[in-house]
Design a protein around this motif. Structure first.
Motif, short mmCIF file in Angstrom:
data_model
loop_
_atom_site.label_atom_id
_atom_site.label_comp_id
_atom_site.label_asym_id
_atom_site.label_seq_id
_atom_site.Cartn_x
_atom_site.Cartn_y
_atom_site.Cartn_z
N SER A 126 -10.85 -3.88 -7.43
CA SER A 126 -10.34 -2.52 -7.18
C SER A 126 -9.26 -2.51 -6.10
N LEU A 127 -9.52 -3.19 -4.98
CA LEU A 127 -8.57 -3.15 -3.88
C LEU A 127 -7.25 -3.87 -4.22
N ALA A 128 -7.29 -4.80 -5.18
CA ALA A 128 -6.05 -5.46 -5.58
C ALA A 128 -5.05 -4.48 -6.18
N LEU A 129 -5.53 -3.34 -6.67
CA LEU A 129 -4.64 -2.34 -7.26
C LEU A 129 -3.64 -1.79 -6.25
N ALA A 130 -3.94 -1.90 -4.97
CA ALA A 130 -3.03 -1.37 -3.95
C ALA A 130 -1.67 -2.07 -3.97
N ALA A 131 -1.59 -3.26 -4.54
CA ALA A 131 -0.33 -4.02 -4.55
C ALA A 131 0.33 -4.02 -5.92
N TYR A 132 -0.02 -3.08 -6.80
CA TYR A 132 0.49 -3.14 -8.16
C TYR A 132 2.00 -2.92 -8.24
#
Length: 367
Positions: A46-52
């Motif tokens: 989920s937190l990886a989405l911050a760098a999309y």
């Protein structure tokens, strides 16, 4: 305190990833057998989405691997697909359709083998297939919409530039027409006045008579009028700067005016409109100083800031704040140039004597 656009965007992306992670983690809390490892996988996916925005392909890979591992380990419900759906949508939005489709297929395969092929599992998998297709389609639609907006904006800018060019061309044609009219009418008339005044003064001297002061005044005024008219015609015939502010200062010094030039900041090329405005402002201010300030000392300052150029011309002449001058054509034209660029102009007598001109010109893209 106001945040810049980039900071607001990063905060929005981080908030989205936290919200998605919270939803999936809340759903996992109601499932039996959820372990800390599962929560770690949820957090990573989920937190990886911050760098999309910066790395959509890398984010898609991290989210797919983490969430697929989570569904294979914990056998959760359909809400576990939410981070992958978001990553697939953003990847398709930037044009990575094939990679997004492969990632969706990998996650669906992992979700489908989490248990016996019961009717419920088949129905949930089929529903997720529809969700992933929607994510791909909406991502592509968003991409096409953004491209359409960019094209529309480009066409609007092109139309505006065409209108500006047409307006400048019409203004140039009008200046040339006025210059021709002035040359054909006023130049001839003033030349006749000057010639006749000179002949009359010559005849008076030849007869040994004293030349009348009024006649000498007419001769001098007509000569000055001719010089002013020629200068005006030169300005009308070309609106492009014929040099730089430094060259204007050198010319003023050669004409006997005490001028100092100071340049601060990061001097760099300017757009044509800003360069022209700065040149004309210095030119008009030096002309006014030469006419009205007498033997005063003049200082010209050019301050290059990040977003604007400040042009300041001060003299220590006899201008009095109690009797401000009436704005003439020069000051009016100066103000119009500055206003057209979205800048500000201050032109008035100084409290300690003399006159001050200060113009702040917003800088555009350098040419």
């Amino acid at each position: 305190m106001q945040l810049d656009r980039a900071t607001r965007t990063r905060l929005a992306d981080a908030t989205l990833s936290v919200v998605v992670g919270a939803l999936v983690a809340t759903s996992a809390a109601f499932d039996d057998g959820t372990t800390p490892v599962d929560y770690g996988l949820i957090a990573a996916g989920s937190l990886a989405l911050a760098a999309y925005r910066r790395a959509p392909r890398a984010v898609l890979a991290v989210v797919t691997v983490a969430m697929t591992a989570y569904v294979l380990h914990a056998h959760p419900g359909s809400l576990a697909a939410l981070p992958v759906l978001a990553a697939v949508h953003t990847a398709a939005r930037v044009g990575n359709r094939g990679v997004a489709a492969v990632a969706g297929a990998v996650f669906l395969a992992g979700f489908a083998v989490t248990g016996p092929a019961t009717q419920e599992v088949v129905e949930r998998t089929t529903l997720l297939v529809g969700w992933f297709l929607c994510a791909l389609v909406t991502g592509l639609a968003d991409r096409n919409w953004q491209a359409y907006l960019r094209q529309t904006e480009q066409r609007a800018l092109e139309a505006e530039r065409t209108r500006e060019e047409a307006a400048l061309r019409r203004a140039g044609e009008e200046r040339l027409r006025i210059a021709r009219e002035l040359h054909d009418s006023l130049t001839h008339s003033i030349s006749i006045v000057k010639l006749q005044a000179g002949v009359a003064a010559h005849l008076a001297r030849k007869r040994g008579e004293e030349v009348p002061p009024a006649l000498l005044a007419i001769q001098e005024a007509s000569g000055e009028a001719m010089r002013e008219l020629r200068s005006t015609l030169e300005v009308l015939r070309t609106d492009e700067p014929t040099g730089t502010p430094a060259l204007l200062v050198e010319r003023a010094r050669a004409a006997g005016l005490a001028v100092d030039l100071t340049v601060t900041g990061d001097e760099r090329p300017l757009t044509a409109t800003v360069d022209r405005a700065a040149y004309r402002i210095v030119q008009e201010a030096l002309t006014n100083a030469a006419r009205h300030a007498g033997s005063a000392k003049v200082t010209v300052q050019l301050d290059y800031a990040r977003d604007d150029l400040t042009v300041r011309v001060d003299d220590d002449g006899s201008a009095d704040p109690a009797r401000p001058p009436k704005p003439g054509i020069g000051l009016t034209g100066m103000r119009e140039r500055v206003t057209a660029l979205g800048g500000t102009l201050y032109a008035a007598p100084r409290t300690d004597g003399g006159f001050s001109v200060r113009a702040e010109l917003p800088l555009g893209e350098a040419t």
